[in-house]
Write a protein that holds these residues in place. Structure first.
Motif, PDB file in Angstrom:
ATOM      1  N   HIS A   1     115.553  18.419   0.540  1.00 40.37           N
ATOM      2  CA  HIS A   1     116.416  18.212   1.116  1.00 40.37           C
ATOM      3  C   HIS A   1     116.711  19.322   1.152  1.00 40.37           C
ATOM      4  N   LYS A   2     116.329  20.607  -0.478  1.00 39.45           N
ATOM      5  CA  LYS A   2     116.899  21.869  -0.651  1.00 39.45           C
ATOM      6  C   LYS A   2     116.079  22.847   0.288  1.00 39.45           C
ATOM      7  N   TYR A   3     114.443  22.142   0.618  1.00 38.45           N
ATOM      8  CA  TYR A   3     113.372  23.579   0.362  1.00 38.45           C
ATOM      9  C   TYR A   3     112.994  22.947   2.217  1.00 38.45           C
ATOM     10  N   ALA A   4     112.509  21.882   2.679  1.00 37.14           N
ATOM     11  CA  ALA A   4     112.104  21.379   3.883  1.00 37.14           C
ATOM     12  C   ALA A   4     112.677  20.247   4.245  1.00 37.14           C
ATOM     13  N   PRO A   5     114.126  20.017   4.599  1.00 38.43           N
ATOM     14  CA  PRO A   5     114.655  18.533   5.008  1.00 38.43           C
ATOM     15  C   PRO A   5     113.958  18.079   6.351  1.00 38.43           C
ATOM     16  N   ILE A   6     113.459  16.692   6.198  1.00 37.87           N
ATOM     17  CA  ILE A   6     113.251  15.173   7.406  1.00 37.87           C
ATOM     18  C   ILE A   6     113.903  14.333   7.043  1.00 37.87           C
ATOM     19  N   GLU A   7     113.697  12.983   7.616  1.00 37.60           N
ATOM     20  CA  GLU A   7     114.017  12.067   8.313  1.00 37.60           C
ATOM     21  C   GLU A   7     113.383  11.517   7.156  1.00 37.60           C
ATOM     22  N   GLY A   8     113.818  10.469   6.622  1.00 31.14           N
ATOM     23  CA  GLY A   8     112.727   8.857   6.237  1.00 31.14           C
ATOM     24  C   GLY A   8     113.441   9.403   4.572  1.00 31.14           C
ATOM     25  N   VAL A   9     113.875  10.228   3.428  1.00 23.84           N
ATOM     26  CA  VAL A   9     113.719  10.205   2.196  1.00 23.84           C
ATOM     27  C   VAL A   9     114.780   9.865   2.386  1.00 23.84           C
ATOM     28  N   GLU A  10     115.638   9.807   0.862  1.00 26.88           N
ATOM     29  CA  GLU A  10     117.033   9.748   0.568  1.00 26.88           C
ATOM     30  C   GLU A  10     117.465  10.573  -0.319  1.00 26.88           C
ATOM     31  N   GLN A  11     118.715  10.778  -0.044  1.00 29.53           N
ATOM     32  CA  GLN A  11     119.658  11.935  -0.851  1.00 29.53           C
ATOM     33  C   GLN A  11     119.356  11.753  -2.789  1.00 29.53           C
ATOM     34  N   TYR A  12     119.067  12.653  -2.770  1.00 27.82           N
ATOM     35  CA  TYR A  12     118.826  12.974  -4.239  1.00 27.82           C
ATOM     36  C   TYR A  12     120.229  12.297  -4.973  1.00 27.82           C
ATOM     37  N   ASP A  13     119.903  12.177  -6.426  1.00 23.17           N
ATOM     38  CA  ASP A  13     121.036  11.425  -6.789  1.00 23.17           C
ATOM     39  C   ASP A  13     120.875  11.437  -8.333  1.00 23.17           C
ATOM     40  N   PRO A  14     121.887  12.621  -8.579  1.00 21.76           N
ATOM     41  CA  PRO A  14     121.986  12.870 -10.074  1.00 21.76           C
ATOM     42  C   PRO A  14     122.041  11.289 -10.824  1.00 21.76           C
ATOM     43  N   ARG A  15     122.574  10.628 -10.656  1.00 25.97           N
ATOM     44  CA  ARG A  15     122.508   9.623 -12.083  1.00 25.97           C
ATOM     45  C   ARG A  15     120.792   9.003 -12.406  1.00 25.97           C
ATOM     46  N   SER A  16     120.205   9.475 -11.486  1.00 30.78           N
ATOM     47  CA  SER A  16     119.222   8.335 -11.626  1.00 30.78           C
ATOM     48  C   SER A  16     117.991   9.675 -12.117  1.00 30.78           C
ATOM     49  N   ASP A  17     118.556  11.071 -12.902  1.00 33.45           N
ATOM     50  CA  ASP A  17     117.530  12.433 -13.113  1.00 33.45           C
ATOM     51  C   ASP A  17     118.006  12.321 -14.420  1.00 33.45           C
TER      52      ASP A  17
END
Length: 402
Positions: free
Chosen positions: A371-387
């Motif tokens: 999402h930061k460098y090469a956004p595409i459809e079909g991948v989820e949003q980053y979740d800091p709660r899973s980091d």
């Protein structure tokens, strides 16, 4: 202190004749290239130990690998390992004093390649930093015909493995190793295959770090896909990482304050808190269980933001290192590179331990970078709660919670 051994192990041909007989470079490389590489299944050490009925597996080949000025007296089990049987060998010097050695024993093709890779890795680190790793003494095959049994013999160091290391000592030594090492080919890679557990690193020589890392990353992801459930979103993310994110993040890396590309540095290759200790005699940091290759030096720290570490997540360690070996350019992308390198480590662990939560950790970090460098459809949003780097989540290696 162990007697000094003068060796210059800069390529596979520097192995001794006995070592070369069990670790042939062409065989190792062709074997790696001919499977994608289906994971070589390691015999379960728990099963091996139950069959041994408390007797440590020992062979005359180990005695022959000992220094010529010592006489073998005994061997005993010592420590634990997921992939090897480990022991301590006691010998007597000609002056009557005692010298001890650490012995690893493993079985089958996995044991041959894994211990051979550790042996070459350790010799290379030792040639640059002899006080930073136990002295490597030998590697080879047991004389017993069945089962196929291999060993790695090194100096025994009494270590404190629970206390956090002094940041200045550990990071100073790592920086010195990275700075002073020289790739025998001038490229990124390694002369033999090295292993993380039962997972082979893809270490074919490449002139450019971006090409080497992309191959390393995609190879680990392919092994993960072989042993875990299909996950279309992850597969999409892996393709986007290889096609777009990795080239953007690594395609123009330069040495600090320079237009020169980053140089290949010898790294430990599997440096987490469980593979280092403090020498009880000298008080200095020591590393072991090396799984090396020549890499961008920052690759060394890909494991440090993972669930397996606690004190290595402290900014203090990296601050001490960066004072001695500044971050590559672009400096502002240092943390993103560290996140990228951590993904390879996490997906490698997932391939080793099917069903591990580290697969989700890897995917979540891929989402962040995509999402930061090469956004595409079909991948989820980053979740800091899973980091885990954000939450501080931690588990013991090979625990039921991983």
């Amino acid at each position: 202190m162990a007697p000094s051994i003068v060796e210059q192990p800069n390529a596979a041909q520097d192995l001794g004749l006995a070592e070369r007989a069990v670790l042939d470079q062409d065989e190792v490389e062709s074997g790696l290239q001919n499977r994608t590489e289906g994971i070589i299944q390691a015999p379960l050490i728990q099963n091996i130990l139950s069959q041994l009925d408390g007797v440590f597996p020992f062979d005359e080949a180990v005695i022959e690998a000992l220094p010529k000025d010592v006489t073998f007296t005994s061997v005993e089990s010592f420590g634990t390992s997921a992939w090897t049987v480990t022991g301590r060998v006691t010998a007597q010097r000609t002056d009557g004093s005692i010298q001890r050695f650490f012995l690893k024993v493993a079985y089958g093709e996995h044991g041959r390649l894994m211990l051979g890779g550790e042996h070459v890795s350790s010799k290379m680190i030792y040639s640059v930093m002899p006080d930073f790793i136990p002295t490597p003494y030998g590697y080879g095959r047991y004389k017993v015909q069945s089962p196929d049994t291999y060993f790695y013999l090194s100096q025994f160091i009494d270590m404190d493995v629970t206390t956090a290391p002094d940041p200045e000592d550990l990071m100073g030594k790592l920086a010195e190793l990275h700075k002073n090492s020289q790739s025998p080919t001038g490229k990124f890679g390694f002369p033999v295959t090295t292993y993380d557990g039962n997972i082979p690193h893809h270490v074919t020589w490449e002139s450019k770090w971006v090409d080497f890392f992309r191959n390393l990353f995609l190879h680990a992801c392919s092994l993960d896909a072989e042993v875990n459930e299909p996950w279309p979103e992850l597969e999409l993310a892996v393709r986007q990482m290889g096609d777009a994110v990795i080239p953007q993040l690594l395609g123009n890396l330069r040495q600090s304050g320079s237009d020169e590309p980053v140089k290949p540095c010898l790294i430990h290759g599997d440096l987490w808190e469980g593979n280092r200790g403090i020498d009880m005699e000298t008080g200095e940091s020591v590393v072991y269980d090396a799984s090396s290759y020549f890499a961008h030096n920052e690759m060394e720290f890909g494991n440090w933001r993972s669930e397996l570490n606690t004190f290595f997540r402290s900014k203090t360690y990296m601050a001490h290192y960066l004072r001695r070996f500044p971050a590559a350019e672009p400096v502002e992308e240092f943390d993103d590179r560290n996140r990228l390198y951590s993904i390879k480590v996490a997906i490698n662990y997932s391939a080793m331990r099917p069903g591990s939560i580290r697969r989700k950790t890897a995917y979540n970090n891929m989402c962040y970078l995509i999402h930061k460098y090469a956004p595409i459809e079909g991948v989820e949003q980053y979740d800091p709660r899973s980091d885990p780097f954000v939450t501080g989540a931690h588990f013991q290696v090979y625990s039921s919670s991983d």
